[in-house]
Design a protein around this motif. Structure first.
Motif, PDB file in Angstrom:
ATOM      1  N   ALA A   1      28.362  38.105  43.874  1.00  0.00           N
ATOM      2  CA  ALA A   1      27.364  37.531  43.808  1.00  0.00           C
ATOM      3  C   ALA A   1      26.523  38.676  43.527  1.00  0.00           C
ATOM      4  N   GLU A   2      26.508  40.112  43.557  1.00  0.00           N
ATOM      5  CA  GLU A   2      25.475  41.744  43.428  1.00  0.00           C
ATOM      6  C   GLU A   2      23.588  40.985  44.591  1.00  0.00           C
TER       7      GLU A   2
ATOM      8  N   SER B   1      32.301  28.198  34.862  1.00  0.00           N
ATOM      9  CA  SER B   1      33.534  28.707  33.954  1.00  0.00           C
ATOM     10  C   SER B   1      34.527  29.284  34.547  1.00  0.00           C
ATOM     11  N   GLU B   2      35.732  28.973  34.295  1.00  0.00           N
ATOM     12  CA  GLU B   2      36.495  29.765  35.122  1.00  0.00           C
ATOM     13  C   GLU B   2      37.687  30.539  33.673  1.00  0.00           C
TER      14      GLU B   2
ATOM     15  N   ARG C   1      27.942  32.464  42.790  1.00  0.00           N
ATOM     16  CA  ARG C   1      28.985  32.017  43.802  1.00  0.00           C
ATOM     17  C   ARG C   1      29.667  33.147  43.718  1.00  0.00           C
ATOM     18  N   GLY C   2      30.589  33.481  43.479  1.00  0.00           N
ATOM     19  CA  GLY C   2      32.039  34.686  43.839  1.00  0.00           C
ATOM     20  C   GLY C   2      32.047  35.221  42.411  1.00  0.00           C
ATOM     21  N   THR C   3      32.863  34.902  41.640  1.00  0.00           N
ATOM     22  CA  THR C   3      33.890  35.686  39.741  1.00  0.00           C
ATOM     23  C   THR C   3      33.454  34.064  39.093  1.00  0.00           C
TER      24      THR C   3
ATOM     25  N   GLY D   1      40.304  41.430  45.320  1.00  0.00           N
ATOM     26  CA  GLY D   1      38.881  41.697  43.759  1.00  0.00           C
ATOM     27  C   GLY D   1      39.463  42.792  43.509  1.00  0.00           C
ATOM     28  N   ASP D   2      38.492  42.944  42.422  1.00  0.00           N
ATOM     29  CA  ASP D   2      38.352  44.290  42.015  1.00  0.00           C
ATOM     30  C   ASP D   2      36.686  44.879  42.621  1.00  0.00           C
TER      31      ASP D   2
END
Lengths: 613, 351
Positions: free
Chosen positions: A309-310, A461-462, A450-452, A345-346
């Motif tokens: 989310a930075e 968007s997925e 959000r997350g990613t 996650g990365d």
């Protein structure tokens, strides 16, 4: 056995029972030596306990200014019957034992090769005081008085320290000075003062200050502009927040109405602590937490959220052994991997490695600028050795022209002027997007964090392409971070060498001393102190410029070495581990010994490069 | 999909509030929840409440955890910043956000899995601390996104869609909120917007932790016979203690009430809560009485709804911490950094 003779260069160790009030007396003694202009490095070795367990206070006096732990003990102040045998065994041959001689000890309990100095402290206390607590506390002051005589120190310096410490409480000053005198005079009259170990006035301290790293971190957070702290008590990081609170009360109380320009919340656990910090930082306040190993483990999921989310958060991690209790009151540098790649996650995080309280302050304050500029979590990794021990260091400084770098925060005016806002859009090519603070503009700049799972405009968007765009931008951002983290500090050997040593954090004073020891043996090693992760190019260049590089760390798995191998794509054979992880601070003797042995074992004697004829 | 923006409303005769906003200005992206999901009714109620209260959308921060309910902040107040945090941890993130800027309105949206299971600790402590927020749990009694497992609010003896009977004692978040210090506690039903909208308004204008448990039947996994959270069951067992009319200070009071029927509560900002009594014995200022009433009725299989407790003189976290009036995130360098002179004095004390 000839008694050790040494002026301004020796180790005194106090063996005490914790909860007996010895800590403040011991600290006062260390401060007295410092006030005589002689560098001193005390270290607390304490149990996970409040009262009744053994505790030691080890004090290295070093005219040369070596502040790392030396090892060994020249004068043992044995005040704890529980640990008597091991304390006696630890004294260097020719060393000294100071003890409470009220109760006669059989000769077998002493050693022949040491000088025994007994004072009936309990007897004197029982004669002088009726109150049980007073008997205990003044016993400590009394041995400080006796040591003042034994080491030939200036009585007035200690007397003044007591006056400074209890300023405004005259009764306490008189009582303490009286106890000090009792000890001093008894020693002068009954023992041959001074002994072979002496403290003489010198000029080795100068402008340096004496403070512990946790206090310096708390102060750094104040100067760094932090306004919100969420935290959960955990040794050895608790005092970071306590210091932040106390400096805030001093510096951040509104003079007009007494209101607080800060908010500190003791959370229910570390998850809530970091959650509060993330919420506050997301909402535009500078926020931080302080924790230690288990807290870092608990915060993992949230670190990932903050990363993706930075959100600019600052985490002070005062490292220790773990898990559970016991080793947690001992020092280690064993959370590098847990922090560098924290979360699922990365993810990759920015780490800073202060060497002493001065850098706890400067890097601590800088961490907030870095977090805001990079919009990511920044970890300040210190350890118990720096965090909880008073250490001499250069005085704090601050440039009044300096302004906080709040990074890329888009204002209402910029939004109104029609500036393109995409929360996760790389408009400047450095991987760092622009952000808006909630409440900025009535119709522009709002986004859903959000997350990613979102595109560059923060819309859900997925799509794989959106995910890849984001990850590549985050990598670019990490590259940008390389140039922003504090640069490594190079100390070249006195002559050109193919050997290097990389170290970081609290290892610094022991490494400096080890270099000198090795130089004296004709072994030359360039040293590089790493201060940040991601590694600046100079770190990788340093490795490439040497044939063998020792990586000196206070953990078992060689965590910095792992990071160097992975991130720098280094040949593992090139990086030799020098690892110290028994919970005590690393020593120069250890480092010099390991490097010396390794060089002789590998028969890597310096070979001059063959010159083509 | 949620990234499809709703088309801009073209009607020119849409009613506007005193800020000049239409209802559309309070809406968000198109919902991706199942057709007929009660959560969408709650989102609509939030939109209506904010519109009616003339709240500027950008002065609201909406936060949520993870789950069906936690997706909904995307579907209302599109001009507000939102934060979809981690599972069960919205309360702490909201607490931090509220500390950073005391001037915004904070709305926390959560579900029964998010608040009663994984996040019960954070739920409890946010209530204890007195965070100034409106905390809505969209309570469906099952896990929706992972397809129908019981949640911790499922009643003992209730039956899952697959016929499994729940043997665990349910957690009543309303009872917990009452015990833990929430100063505005209500329960409602997503199918009863007449009841829900005023309750949300009262919560938004309340200072302190306002908690609303909204029973919201899951049309896909928990709307069958044997469920105690189905539309039919909730309608049949809805035991409302009062009806709330929320009145802004500027509004004229037109309604007339029979003597003894009304209780009037003035909140700290001057807004008025008119409570029409449905249960003549119920006293919403009696916390212990509220807890007893809940337990008694729950034992009878009834679902007590309405404004169950309110303390309009409650203090919030900022008051407890004595923070300055100006939001912390707006304090400039000069207010935060003590500067070099202070440091010189400090250095001198450290020798």
């Amino acid at each position: 056995m000839k008694p050790i003779h040494s002026t301004n260069d020796f180790v005194i160790k106090f063996a005490n029972v914790n909860g007996s009030g010895s800590a403040s007396a011991n600290e006062m003694f260390a401060r007295a030596i410092m006030r005589m202009g002689v560098p001193v490095a005390p270290r607390n070795i304490f149990p996970s306990n409040i009262q009744g367990m053994p505790t030691w206070y080890e004090m290295r006096v070093s005219a040369a200014g070596w502040l790392g732990r030396r090892g060994g003990c020249d004068l043992m102040v044995a005040m704890n019957p529980q640990t008597w045998d091991r304390d006696i065994a630890e004294i260097e041959p020719g060393g000294y034992l100071f003890y409470d001689s009220t109760k006669a000890q059989p000769r077998s309990r002493f050693r022949e090769d040491i000088t025994v100095l007994g004072i009936p402290l309990t007897e004197i206390c029982n004669r002088e005081y009726t109150d049980a607590r007073q008997r205990q506390l003044f016993k400590n002051i009394m041995y400080v008085g006796a040591l003042t005589a034994l080491l030939g120190m200036d009585f007035s310096v200690v007397e003044k320290l007591i006056a400074d410490q209890y300023r405004g409480k005259d009764k306490l000053i008189d009582a303490n000075v009286n106890a000090l005198k009792l000890g001093y005079e008894h020693a002068m009259q009954n023992l041959s003062c001074p002994i072979g170990l002496r403290v003489e006035r010198a000029d080795g301290v100068g402008k340096q200050i004496f403070i512990n790293g946790n206090n310096a971190c708390g102060l750094g957070a104040v100067y760094g502009g932090a306004t919100v702290a969420g935290w959960y008590p955990i040794t050895p990081s608790t005092s970071v927040i306590e210091a932040f609170g106390s400096y805030c009360r001093k510096y951040r109380t509104d003079p007009d109405n007494g209101m607080a320009r800060y908010a500190i919340v003791q959370a229910e656990d570390e998850l809530a602590s970091i959650g509060m910090v993330i919420g506050a930082a997301w909402n535009g306040a500078r926020a931080f937490t302080a924790t230690s190993g288990p807290g870092i483990s608990l915060m993992q999921e949230f670190f990932g959220l903050a990363y993706f989310a930075e959100v600019p958060v600052v985490v002070f991690n005062v490292q220790r052994g773990g898990p559970s209790t016991g080793m947690p009151t001992r020092t280690q540098q064993s959370d590098l991997i847990a922090c560098a790649y924290a979360s699922h996650g990365d993810t990759k995080h920015v780490l800073l490695f202060p060497e002493d309280p001065y850098e706890c302050f400067t890097l601590g304050a800088q961490a907030f600028d870095l977090a805001d500029r990079l919009q990511t979590p920044v970890f300040v990794l210190l350890d118990l050795d720096i965090g909880m021990n008073d250490r001499l260091c250069q005085p704090f400084d601050w440039d009044d022209q300096r302004r906080y770098d709040r990074g890329k925060v888009m204002t209402a005016e910029q939004l109104e002027a029609g500036k393109n806002f995409g929360r996760y859009l790389d408009v400047d090519g450095d991987g760092i997007p622009w952000r808006t603070i909630p409440g900025t503009h009535p119709t522009k700049g709002a986004f859903f964090s959000r997350g990613t799972t979102r595109n560059a405009y923060a819309k859900y968007s997925e799509a794989g392409t959106d995910y890849v765009y984001n990850m590549e931008r985050l990598r670019r951002k990490f590259e940008t971070a390389k140039k922003m983290v504090p640069a490594p500090v190079l100390k070249p050997a006195s002559q050109a060498t193919r050997f290097g040593a990389i170290h970081y954090g609290s290892t610094s004073p022991a490494m400096a001393e080890a270099s000198a020891l090795l130089e004296a043996q004709g072994i030359h090693v360039d040293t590089l102190r790493v201060r940040g992760f991601p590694f600046a190019d100079e770190v990788i260049d340093f490795i490439n410029d040497h044939d063998v590089v020792f990586v000196v760390e206070q953990n078992e798995s060689g965590q910095l070495r792992m990071l160097l191998l992975t991130e720098g794509e280094i040949d593992p054979k090139k990086l030799v581990r020098v690892l110290h992880y028994d919970g005590t601070p690393i020593t120069a003797r250890f480092i010099a010994g390991r490097i010396g042995d390794a060089l002789s074992e590998h028969k890597v004697t310096p070979i001059r490069k063959q010159v083509a004829s | 999909m949620t990234y499809l923006a709703k088309p801009k409303l073209l009607r020119t005769d849409a009613p506007k509030n005193s800020l000049g906003y239409t209802r559309r200005d309070y809406e968000g992206a198109i919902s991706t929840l199942c057709a007929g999901c009660g959560h969408d009714s709650i989102s609509a109620a939030i939109v209506q409440a904010c519109f009616d209260l003339d709240i500027e959308p950008h002065r609201v921060a909406k936060l949520s955890g993870i789950g069906c309910s936690s997706k909904t902040p995307d579907y209302f107040l599109g001009a507000s910043h939102g934060f979809n945090t981690t599972h069960g941890r919205m309360p702490s993130v909201l607490t931090g956000a509220a500390l950073a800027n005391r001037d915004l309105t904070y709305m926390g949206i959560s579900g029964d899995g998010d608040s009663a299971s994984i996040g019960i600790g954070q739920f409890a402590h946010a209530m204890r601390r007195g965070v100034n927020m409106t905390y809505i749990v969209e309570n469906i009694g099952v896990y929706g996104l992972t397809k129908g497992q019981f949640s911790a609010t499922a009643d003992k003896g209730s039956k899952s869609k697959r016929g499994v009977v729940n043997n665990d004692t349910p957690i009543d978040l309303v009872a917990l909120a009452l015990q833990l210090g929430a100063s505005y506690v209500a329960r409602s039903f997503s199918g009863d917007k007449e009841q829900l909208i005023p309750l949300i308004k009262g919560a938004l204008r309340h200072r302190g932790p306002a908690f609303i448990d909204v029973i919201s039947p899951c049309v896909t996994f928990n709307n069958h016979a044997g469920s105690t959270k189905s539309y039919d069951y909730v309608r049949e067992h809805n035991d409302a203690v009062n009806r709330l009319d929320f009145i802004l200070p500027r509004d004229q009071i037109n309604a007339t009430y029979a003597p003894g029927e009304l209780r009037r509560i003035v909140q700290h900002d001057g807004s008025i809560l008119h409570l029409r009594k449905l249960d003549s014995d119920y006293d919403p200022s009696d916390r212990v009485g509220a807890m007893n009433h809940l337990q008694e009725r729950h034992a009878l299989g009834e679902i007590v709804t309405g404004l169950l407790y309110v303390d309009s003189s409650a203090e919030d976290l900022h008051r407890h911490l004595n923070t300055v009036e100006k939001p912390l995130n707006q304090l400039g360098d000069a207010y935060l950094c003590p500067g070099s002179k202070a440091l010189d004095a400090l250095n001198a004390s450290l020798r």
